[in-house]
Design a protein around this motif. Structure first.
Motif, PDB file in Angstrom:
ATOM      1  N   GLY A 110      27.233  75.356  26.365  1.00 50.96           N
ATOM      2  CA  GLY A 110      27.759  73.993  26.178  1.00 50.96           C
ATOM      3  C   GLY A 110      28.526  73.570  27.417  1.00 50.96           C
ATOM      4  O   GLY A 110      28.347  74.114  28.494  1.00 50.96           O
ATOM      5  N   CYS A 111      29.393  72.567  27.260  1.00 47.71           N
ATOM      6  CA  CYS A 111      30.246  72.128  28.373  1.00 47.71           C
ATOM      7  C   CYS A 111      31.575  71.712  27.766  1.00 47.71           C
ATOM      8  O   CYS A 111      31.614  70.821  26.908  1.00 47.71           O
ATOM      9  CB  CYS A 111      29.580  70.965  29.095  1.00 47.71           C
ATOM     10  N   SER A 112      32.654  72.357  28.201  1.00 48.22           N
ATOM     11  CA  SER A 112      33.957  72.073  27.580  1.00 48.22           C
ATOM     12  C   SER A 112      34.372  70.627  27.824  1.00 48.22           C
ATOM     13  O   SER A 112      35.025  70.009  26.985  1.00 48.22           O
ATOM     14  CB  SER A 112      35.015  73.051  28.084  1.00 48.22           C
ATOM     15  N   VAL A 143      27.406  61.684  32.605  1.00 46.09           N
ATOM     16  CA  VAL A 143      26.320  62.326  31.845  1.00 46.09           C
ATOM     17  C   VAL A 143      26.804  63.577  31.113  1.00 46.09           C
ATOM     18  O   VAL A 143      26.175  64.013  30.156  1.00 46.09           O
ATOM     19  CB  VAL A 143      25.099  62.676  32.721  1.00 46.09           C
ATOM     20  N   ASN A 144      27.929  64.131  31.556  1.00 48.16           N
ATOM     21  CA  ASN A 144      28.511  65.306  30.883  1.00 48.16           C
ATOM     22  C   ASN A 144      29.154  64.851  29.574  1.00 48.16           C
ATOM     23  O   ASN A 144      30.375  64.850  29.399  1.00 48.16           O
ATOM     24  CB  ASN A 144      29.594  65.952  31.765  1.00 48.16           C
ATOM     25  N   SER A 145      28.317  64.422  28.647  1.00 51.44           N
ATOM     26  CA  SER A 145      28.792  63.906  27.359  1.00 51.44           C
ATOM     27  C   SER A 145      27.664  64.082  26.353  1.00 51.44           C
ATOM     28  O   SER A 145      26.501  64.243  26.734  1.00 51.44           O
ATOM     29  CB  SER A 145      29.148  62.417  27.495  1.00 51.44           C
ATOM     30  N   HIS A 230      38.627  66.533  31.026  1.00 55.69           N
ATOM     31  CA  HIS A 230      38.532  67.136  32.359  1.00 55.69           C
ATOM     32  C   HIS A 230      37.598  68.340  32.311  1.00 55.69           C
ATOM     33  O   HIS A 230      37.253  68.829  31.237  1.00 55.69           O
ATOM     34  CB  HIS A 230      39.918  67.576  32.840  1.00 55.69           C
ATOM     35  N   CYS A 231      37.247  68.830  33.499  1.00 50.91           N
ATOM     36  CA  CYS A 231      36.443  70.060  33.590  1.00 50.91           C
ATOM     37  C   CYS A 231      37.400  71.237  33.771  1.00 50.91           C
ATOM     38  O   CYS A 231      38.190  71.248  34.722  1.00 50.91           O
ATOM     39  CB  CYS A 231      35.489  69.957  34.766  1.00 50.91           C
ATOM     40  N   SER A 232      37.287  72.206  32.887  1.00 52.95           N
ATOM     41  CA  SER A 232      38.227  73.338  32.965  1.00 52.95           C
ATOM     42  C   SER A 232      37.947  74.230  34.180  1.00 52.95           C
ATOM     43  O   SER A 232      38.827  74.964  34.622  1.00 52.95           O
ATOM     44  CB  SER A 232      38.171  74.146  31.665  1.00 52.95           C
ATOM     45  N   PRO A 320      32.995  81.864  37.673  1.00 52.82           N
ATOM     46  CA  PRO A 320      31.936  80.873  37.426  1.00 52.82           C
ATOM     47  C   PRO A 320      32.214  80.043  36.167  1.00 52.82           C
ATOM     48  O   PRO A 320      33.091  80.377  35.384  1.00 52.82           O
ATOM     49  CB  PRO A 320      30.686  81.738  37.213  1.00 52.82           C
ATOM     50  N   CYS A 321      31.424  78.977  35.985  1.00 53.77           N
ATOM     51  CA  CYS A 321      31.499  78.206  34.730  1.00 53.77           C
ATOM     52  C   CYS A 321      30.912  79.103  33.636  1.00 53.77           C
ATOM     53  O   CYS A 321      29.730  79.460  33.684  1.00 53.77           O
ATOM     54  CB  CYS A 321      30.695  76.916  34.857  1.00 53.77           C
ATOM     55  N   LEU A 322      31.735  79.458  32.664  1.00 55.34           N
ATOM     56  CA  LEU A 322      31.306  80.469  31.678  1.00 55.34           C
ATOM     57  C   LEU A 322      30.146  79.999  30.820  1.00 55.34           C
ATOM     58  O   LEU A 322      29.307  80.799  30.405  1.00 55.34           O
ATOM     59  CB  LEU A 322      32.496  80.856  30.792  1.00 55.34           C
TER      60      LEU A 322
HETATM   61 FE1  SF4 Z   1      31.090  71.416  32.075  1.00 55.08          FE
HETATM   62 FE2  SF4 Z   1      32.730  71.888  34.133  1.00 55.08          FE
HETATM   63 FE3  SF4 Z   1      30.930  73.757  33.423  1.00 55.08          FE
HETATM   64 FE4  SF4 Z   1      30.133  71.441  34.575  1.00 55.08          FE
HETATM   65  S1  SF4 Z   1      31.374  73.046  35.499  1.00 55.08           S
HETATM   66  S2  SF4 Z   1      29.221  72.443  32.774  1.00 55.08           S
HETATM   67  S3  SF4 Z   1      31.648  69.990  33.718  1.00 55.08           S
HETATM   68  S4  SF4 Z   1      32.655  72.999  32.161  1.00 55.08           S
END
Ligand code: SF4
Ligand code: 13P
Length: 369
Positions: A110-112, A143-145, A230-232, A320-322
């Protein structure tokens, strides 16, 4: 349906044990074989934040805008195995035909940030904002929605944006209405609006938890309402990191993603989407020095690709983005083998009512991009 509801409903996210025990070389060989067997029926888009072990199998790599564009153009593939996160796979499903299946190798990807705005909060906010500003606002969503937010935005005359075209889209939005509601990333919204000349005093924050507008000064002067999301991952880059880099490496160029805070972007030398960062590093001369403020899989790849340039992460303790990292070669192979067995799993399907409105928002962007 929210991402969490979908995850709870779908039990297919638990990978069979056999993949955990499989040798990496064997898995990679099998992925290659399946790609050959499926040929044009299979298309694998990969976001720049994906791991190397996955990105090596991508038919195309890109930032969010490029991946939306290639998804919209691909009319041949029966199976689009999306190596990215859930909102990207939803976008691909909306933009592809009914006979094309979009599959996400691990449903936990997913995306936080996308989870920081749900449709109920958004409808509630919209009602309040209409009371405050009448019909003077247009919604824009990164688009991150979720697809539901994109549909809300499409239905209300707005558009999606990515980090590559946020300026163009904000300028477009101001031709439609006096004010913008920008979801869900306050930082991309603030950084972009500031860059086109809107002072911070004309921006406010909408807090979806408290259901209130936070601002200084005169309500009537507000032009940009920023959703408090926000992006974590990008929140981990701080002004302290910049001060330290400047002290240790006075000749280093600092380039960050616009999901970083206003303070970080203001102190950096440059900012832009993942594609912009890649293009900038590709064009840089050998011997130049770079500190990059974005996700670690991409930074590590750039370090490997440019041995003659001195590249570091702006934050030395970055991870990294988990959620992006959930996609690994094990899940990719599992997904591909299920296709071969005629039992595809982890299909991402946006219902037609939502898709009908979401595509309005996406198309308004794609026509401008
Ligand atoms: Fe979401 Fe941030 Fe990961 Fe991109 S980097 S997918 S905005 S959590
Ligand atoms: P871009 O690749 O469009 O710059 O987006 C970054 C991001 O955070 C994707 O989740």
């Amino acid at each position: 349906m929210s991402f969490i509801d979908m995850l709870n409903e779908n039990q297919n996210h638990i990978i069979p044990d056999k993949y955990k025990k499989m040798d990496r070389i064997v898995m990679e060989k099998r992925v290659r074989e399946i790609k050959k067997i499926l040929g044009e029926d299979l298309f694998i888009p990969g976001h720049h934040y994906q791991k190397d072990e996955v990105i090596q199998f991508a038919d195309v790599t890109g930032d969010s805008l490029q991946l939306a564009q290639v998804s919209a153009h691909n009319k041949n593939a029966k199976y689009i195995v999306f190596c990215g996160v859930h909102f990207m796979a939803e976008t691909a499903d909306i933009l592809t035909g009914p006979d094309q299946q979009v599959l996400l190798p691990d449903l936990r990807a997913g995306c936080s940030m996308a989870d920081m705005a749900n449709i109920h909060q958004t409808e509630r906010a919209w009602e309040e904002l209409q009371l405050l500003f009448d019909d003077t606002i247009i919604p824009l969503t990164y688009v991150n929605s979720t697809a539901a937010i994109k549909a809300f935005v499409g239905k209300n005359g707005g558009a999606t944006v990515t980090s590559s075209n946020a300026q163009t889209m904000i300028k477009w939005a101001f031709k439609q209405k006096e004010r913008i509601l920008f979801l869900p990333d306050q930082h991309l919204g603030r950084n972009t609006a500031y860059d086109i000349g809107i002072p911070l005093s004309e921006m406010a924050i909408w807090d979806p938890i408290e259901n209130q507008l936070i601002y200084d000064g005169n309500l009537k002067n507000l032009r940009v309402i920023l959703w408090k999301g926000h992006c974590s991952v990008h929140a981990k880059f701080t002004t302290k990191n910049i001060v330290e880099v400047r002290e240790k490496h006075p000749d280093m160029n600092i380039i960050v993603h616009p999901e970083c805070s206003r303070d970080v972007v203001a102190l950096s030398d440059d900012n832009g989407s993942t594609k912009y960062i890649i293009d900038t590093l590709d064009a840089a001369k050998d011997g130049t020095e770079w500190a990059i403020g974005t996700e670690m899989n991409l930074v590590n790849r750039l370090i490997k690709q440019h041995p003659k340039k001195h590249i570091i992460s702006l934050n030395p303790y970055m991870c990294p983005c988990l959620t992006m990292n959930r996609i690994d070669v094990e899940h990719l192979l599992w997904n591909l083998e299920c296709i071969i067995d005629n039992a595809p799993i982890n299909r991402i399907q946006v219902d037609s009512a939502t898709a009908k409105n979401a595509i309005l928002a996406l198309n308004r962007m794609l026509q401008k991009a």
